[in-house]
Design a protein around this motif. Structure first.
Motif, mmCIF file in Angstrom:
data_model
loop_
_atom_site.group_PDB
_atom_site.id
_atom_site.type_symbol
_atom_site.label_atom_id
_atom_site.label_comp_id
_atom_site.label_asym_id
_atom_site.label_seq_id
_atom_site.Cartn_x
_atom_site.Cartn_y
_atom_site.Cartn_z
ATOM 1 N N LEU A 162 0.837 -1.195 0.000
ATOM 2 C CA LEU A 162 0.000 0.000 0.000
ATOM 3 C C LEU A 162 0.875 1.248 0.000
ATOM 4 C CD1 LEU A 162 -2.734 -1.010 2.610
ATOM 5 C CD2 LEU A 162 -2.940 -0.958 0.127
ATOM 6 N N GLY A 163 0.431 2.255 -0.708
ATOM 7 C CA GLY A 163 1.110 3.536 -0.712
ATOM 8 C C GLY A 163 2.153 3.709 -1.801
ATOM 9 N N VAL A 164 2.357 2.697 -2.621
ATOM 10 C CA VAL A 164 3.383 2.784 -3.668
ATOM 11 C C VAL A 164 3.060 3.942 -4.610
ATOM 12 C CG1 VAL A 164 4.449 1.580 -5.622
ATOM 13 C CG2 VAL A 164 3.856 0.305 -3.543
ATOM 14 N N GLY A 165 4.025 4.830 -4.780
ATOM 15 C CA GLY A 165 3.864 5.941 -5.704
ATOM 16 C C GLY A 165 3.121 7.152 -5.166
ATOM 17 N N LEU A 166 2.722 7.126 -3.915
ATOM 18 C CA LEU A 166 1.971 8.271 -3.383
ATOM 19 C C LEU A 166 2.873 9.355 -2.796
ATOM 20 C CD1 LEU A 166 -1.167 6.614 -1.783
ATOM 21 C CD2 LEU A 166 -1.051 8.024 -3.837
ATOM 22 N N LYS A 167 3.880 8.962 -2.038
ATOM 23 C CA LYS A 167 4.772 9.963 -1.441
ATOM 24 C C LYS A 167 5.767 10.488 -2.462
ATOM 25 C CE LYS A 167 4.331 8.741 3.353
ATOM 26 N NZ LYS A 167 4.991 8.440 4.600
ATOM 27 N N GLU A 168 6.202 9.620 -3.330
ATOM 28 C CA GLU A 168 7.088 9.995 -4.428
ATOM 29 C C GLU A 168 6.904 8.968 -5.531
ATOM 30 O OE1 GLU A 168 11.348 8.131 -3.160
ATOM 31 O OE2 GLU A 168 10.727 9.939 -2.115
ATOM 32 N N ALA A 169 7.345 9.302 -6.713
ATOM 33 C CA ALA A 169 7.183 8.385 -7.839
ATOM 34 C C ALA A 169 7.829 7.037 -7.505
ATOM 35 C CB ALA A 169 7.815 8.977 -9.096
ATOM 36 N N ALA A 170 7.145 5.976 -7.855
ATOM 37 C CA ALA A 170 7.662 4.627 -7.590
ATOM 38 C C ALA A 170 8.868 4.383 -8.495
ATOM 39 C CB ALA A 170 6.582 3.589 -7.847
ATOM 40 N N LYS A 200 11.975 2.263 -10.251
ATOM 41 C CA LYS A 200 12.136 0.927 -10.836
ATOM 42 C C LYS A 200 12.715 -0.030 -9.791
ATOM 43 C CE LYS A 200 14.295 -1.536 -14.634
ATOM 44 N NZ LYS A 200 15.172 -1.462 -15.792
ATOM 45 N N ASP A 201 13.661 0.457 -8.992
ATOM 46 C CA ASP A 201 14.268 -0.381 -7.953
ATOM 47 C C ASP A 201 13.239 -0.834 -6.924
ATOM 48 O OD1 ASP A 201 16.775 -0.202 -9.121
ATOM 49 O OD2 ASP A 201 17.464 1.406 -7.778
ATOM 50 N N LEU A 202 12.349 0.071 -6.518
ATOM 51 C CA LEU A 202 11.318 -0.294 -5.549
ATOM 52 C C LEU A 202 10.397 -1.366 -6.121
ATOM 53 C CD1 LEU A 202 9.741 0.058 -2.899
ATOM 54 C CD2 LEU A 202 8.475 1.901 -4.025
ATOM 55 N N GLU A 249 10.974 -3.489 -8.580
ATOM 56 C CA GLU A 249 11.710 -4.751 -8.746
ATOM 57 C C GLU A 249 11.943 -5.435 -7.412
ATOM 58 O OE1 GLU A 249 15.189 -3.671 -10.990
ATOM 59 O OE2 GLU A 249 14.088 -3.734 -12.901
ATOM 60 N N SER A 250 12.248 -4.657 -6.381
ATOM 61 C CA SER A 250 12.469 -5.218 -5.047
ATOM 62 C C SER A 250 11.193 -5.854 -4.498
ATOM 63 C CB SER A 250 12.961 -4.118 -4.110
ATOM 64 O OG SER A 250 13.023 -4.573 -2.785
ATOM 65 N N LEU A 251 10.084 -5.146 -4.607
ATOM 66 C CA LEU A 251 8.809 -5.693 -4.132
ATOM 67 C C LEU A 251 8.418 -6.941 -4.922
ATOM 68 C CD1 LEU A 251 6.753 -2.427 -3.606
ATOM 69 C CD2 LEU A 251 7.455 -4.036 -1.822
ATOM 70 N N THR A 252 8.573 -6.889 -6.236
ATOM 71 C CA THR A 252 8.230 -8.042 -7.078
ATOM 72 C C THR A 252 9.048 -9.251 -6.674
ATOM 73 O OG1 THR A 252 7.637 -6.572 -8.897
ATOM 74 C CG2 THR A 252 8.098 -8.869 -9.454
ATOM 75 N N ALA A 253 10.335 -9.059 -6.471
ATOM 76 C CA ALA A 253 11.205 -10.174 -6.067
ATOM 77 C C ALA A 253 10.781 -10.733 -4.717
ATOM 78 C CB ALA A 253 12.657 -9.716 -6.030
ATOM 79 N N ARG A 254 10.451 -9.858 -3.771
ATOM 80 C CA ARG A 254 10.036 -10.313 -2.428
ATOM 81 C C ARG A 254 8.768 -11.158 -2.497
ATOM 82 N NH1 ARG A 254 11.123 -7.885 2.180
ATOM 83 N NH2 ARG A 254 10.446 -9.908 2.919
ATOM 84 N N TYR A 255 7.810 -10.729 -3.305
ATOM 85 C CA TYR A 255 6.558 -11.490 -3.395
ATOM 86 C C TYR A 255 6.772 -12.813 -4.126
ATOM 87 C CZ TYR A 255 3.927 -7.743 -1.313
ATOM 88 O OH TYR A 255 3.444 -6.814 -0.430
ATOM 89 N N ARG A 256 7.632 -12.830 -5.094
ATOM 90 C CA ARG A 256 7.900 -14.077 -5.833
ATOM 91 C C ARG A 256 8.605 -15.110 -4.967
ATOM 92 N NH1 ARG A 256 9.464 -11.451 -11.604
ATOM 93 N NH2 ARG A 256 7.321 -11.345 -12.373
#
Length: 82
Positions: free
Chosen positions: A59-67, A69-71, A73-80
């Protein structure tokens, strides 16, 4: 009363929701392996025993600042990996 701009209101609602979910995850039985990881950019929720978006999301991705690519990719890797 101060009127909130739409983006500020969206950010406030999203992070209040994230804080509420984080409390639920912290209160869950340890056996469920629920975790909530908070960073300045978002709050990521992990529930490896539940293959459902409601329990495994950020939740909150891209709201405080633009998301970045590293963020993403990091989240995608963690969920995978879970």
């Amino acid at each position: 009363m101060t009127e909130l701009r739409p983006h500020a209101l969206a950010e406030m609602i999203e992070f209040y929701e994230a804080a509420a979910y984080a409390e639920v995850y912290r209160a869950a039985p340890v056996s469920l392996e629920f975790t909530a990881e908070e960073s300045g950019d978002c709050v990521a929720f992990f529930a490896p025993e539940f293959d459902m978006l409601m329990f495994n999301r950020a939740l909150g991705v891209g709201l405080k600042e633009a998301a970045s690519k590293d963020l993403i990719e990091s989240l995608t890797a963690r969920y995978r990996e879970r």
